[in-house]
Enzyme design. Structure first.
Site, short mmCIF file in Angstrom:
data_model
loop_
_atom_site.label_atom_id
_atom_site.label_comp_id
_atom_site.label_asym_id
_atom_site.label_seq_id
_atom_site.Cartn_x
_atom_site.Cartn_y
_atom_site.Cartn_z
N ASP A 134 52.35 39.87 19.76
CA ASP A 134 52.22 38.46 19.39
C ASP A 134 50.78 38.17 18.97
O ASP A 134 49.96 37.87 19.81
CB ASP A 134 52.63 37.58 20.57
CG ASP A 134 52.65 36.11 20.24
OD1 ASP A 134 52.55 35.76 19.05
OD2 ASP A 134 52.75 35.30 21.17
N GLU A 166 47.26 29.77 15.85
CA GLU A 166 48.65 29.36 16.10
C GLU A 166 48.85 29.04 17.57
O GLU A 166 49.55 28.10 17.92
CB GLU A 166 49.62 30.47 15.67
CG GLU A 166 51.09 30.06 15.71
CD GLU A 166 51.76 30.29 17.06
OE1 GLU A 166 52.85 29.78 17.26
OE2 GLU A 166 51.18 30.99 17.93
N GLU A 167 48.22 29.83 18.44
CA GLU A 167 48.56 29.75 19.87
C GLU A 167 48.14 28.45 20.53
O GLU A 167 48.87 27.92 21.36
CB GLU A 167 47.96 30.94 20.63
CG GLU A 167 48.55 32.30 20.23
CD GLU A 167 50.00 32.49 20.68
OE1 GLU A 167 50.60 31.53 21.18
OE2 GLU A 167 50.52 33.61 20.51
#
Ligand SMILES: [Zn+2]
Length: 477
Positions: free
Chosen positions: A303, A337-338
């Site tokens: 991820d 994104e996180e």
């Protein structure tokens, strides 16, 4: 994202070895469309190209090698960290070496959340250090920490039943069994504020994931504006279950939590963009990508280093075969994104004028496991095209088209301009064991799966970029 428990070993690595170099593949002429029985007329001409891309992916080991280099050299890549910026600079240099066009870093200002030192322990009636990770965006505790009685609930209903009388001044543990990510993650994102509204002074969360090897999972929380901000951390499933068993024996539990978590000044980061400029309609764009930032645990291999490398590799394969599609193929490695999505929003804003010419946007952010097909969100006429194109991926078994597709980074494009969105769907059976943990390292992934995923993205993206007709879409909102 819908996760299906489907087991399938990669078919790609069982194909007979072909002693053909990539350059030879490039030189070979496309076979005529006739030997593709059953394929829809629009995609039949691509049967030869698809086969060559799949063969090239199998012979080109660089997706796994490149992911290993990324994760070994730079480690995890939290927004605001020097390692993320160094990884972006390295990837830009590698894209240039690959011969991609218009490689550039587009600046994005990102939040800088810093974990600092942290710990949690059961201090009475027995001492037990808890395996914990603070949740991203959490506030810290005072330096001496917080110590209080622990209240354990199974869900929000149980929390509400306890009310302020049962919660005020205490630490709340949400001991919620994992069902699906979508159902369970709401406790991570909103649990702290829900508990704080009733007077809780800190929140603990049973990790959002199936049982692992006592591995806590981090991830972002979101504070509500109308609740005090209290520190929040997840603990390993095994620790949550032990605390519950102790409590069910009638014992009163006391927990101490120490966290130095804090926000520092925003930092400068970037989205990385590389292209193969289209030969006939260069202004029309098929976007593929993932997010290069990660949490600050493990090395972000799954991820989403794998998604970045596979979508980037897709362009590399097209380039290695000397192909130039009708439209532009663009890979975007998004930042943040996180814990902010600022990369995705900055891309949407910077490219606002050309979103109507984004023909499709494909995100890979579900792990680099055996590809099964694609999720797709768009009009029915486009779905038919996607389904036909996926049939070219029968040799690697990636033909399934799910009801919805996309991802966090491309969703703003769909919302702003009705851009059709796809996700690379994979066998996700193992994904949430490792997700946002110290165990998200390249050992979880195989070269065969990375090659299959790269091939799947390459074939789908190339066909969408080269079909005579643009992919149908609804008119922009
Ligand atoms: Zn991700």
């Amino acid at each position: 994202m819908v996760r299906r428990r489907v087991r399938r070993s990669s078919i790609l690595h069982r194909l007979p070895a072909l002693a053909v170099c990539v350059a030879c593949l490039a030189a070979r002429a496309d076979p005529p469309p006739a030997p593709a029985p059953g394929l829809a007329a629009a995609v039949a001409p691509y049967a030869g190209v698809a086969r060559r891309l799949i063969e090239a992916a199998r012979q080109e080991p660089s997706a796994w090698t490149r992911l290993a280099e990324l994760t070994d050299t730079f480690g995890h890549r939290l927004s605001g960290s020097e390692s993320l910026e160094a990884a972006l600079r390295w990837a830009a240099g590698e894209m240039k070496k690959d011969g991609l066009d218009n490689v550039r870093l587009e600046p994005v200002t990102v939040p800088r959340w810093v974990r600092g030192r942290e710990s949690a322990a059961l201090v009475a009636p027995v001492r037990h250090e808890l395996a914990m990770l603070g949740l991203g965006n959490s506030v810290g505790t005072p330096p001496e920490g917080i110590e209080a009685e622990l209240v354990i609930v199974r869900d929000f209903d149980e929390l509400q039943r306890l009310g302020p009388a049962g919660v005020k001044g205490r630490i709340v543990l949400f001991d919620v069994p994992f069902t699906t990510y979508g159902e369970t993650v709401v406790y991570r994102s909103t649990g702290a504020s829900r508990a704080a509204r009733l007077g809780a002074i800190a929140m603990l969360l049973r990790s959002v994931g199936p049982i692992g090897l006592r591995t806590p999972h981090t991830g972002a929380l979101r504070y509500a504006d109308d609740a005090p901000k209290i520190p929040a951390a997840s603990i390993a499933v095994e620790d949550a279950q032990r605390l519950r068993r102790l409590r069910e024996r009638g014992l009163t539990l006391r927990v101490r939590l120490r966290m130095q978590a804090r926000f520092e000044a925003d930092a400068l980061s970037a989205n990385l963009v590389g292209e193969i400029v289209g030969r006939e309609a260069p202004h029309e764009i098929v976007l593929v990508g993932g997010h290069l930032d990660s949490w600050d645990v493990g090395t972000g291999a799954m991820d989403d280093g794998g998604g970045c490398v596979m979508t980037w590799q897709a362009l590399r394969l097209v380039r290695r075969l000397g192909l130039r599609p009708r439209r532009t193929l663009r890979v975007v490695l998004f930042t943040n994104e996180e814990n902010g999505l600022r990369g995705a929003l900055a891309y949407r804003d910077r490219h606002a004028a050309e979103l109507s010419d984004h023909v499709a946007a494909l995100e890979s952010d579900s792990g680099a496991f055996p590809p099964l097909g694609f999720g797709f969100s768009g009009v029915d006429a486009a779905r038919t095209v996607i389904r036909d194109a996926a049939r070219l991926l029968e040799p690697i078994g990636a033909t399934r088209i799910g009801e919805s597709g996309g991802g966090a980074d491309v969703s703003p494009l769909a919302a702003a301009a009705s851009v059709p969105t796809l996700s690379l769907d994979v066998d996700g059976a193992r994904y949430f064991i490792y997700h946002h943990t110290q165990a998200d390292t390249i050992e979880r992934l195989s070269a065969e799966d990375l090659a299959s995923g790269s091939a799947a993205v390459a074939v789908m993206a190339y066909v969408l970029a080269d079909l005579p007709q643009r992919l149908p879409r609804r008119s922009a909102p």
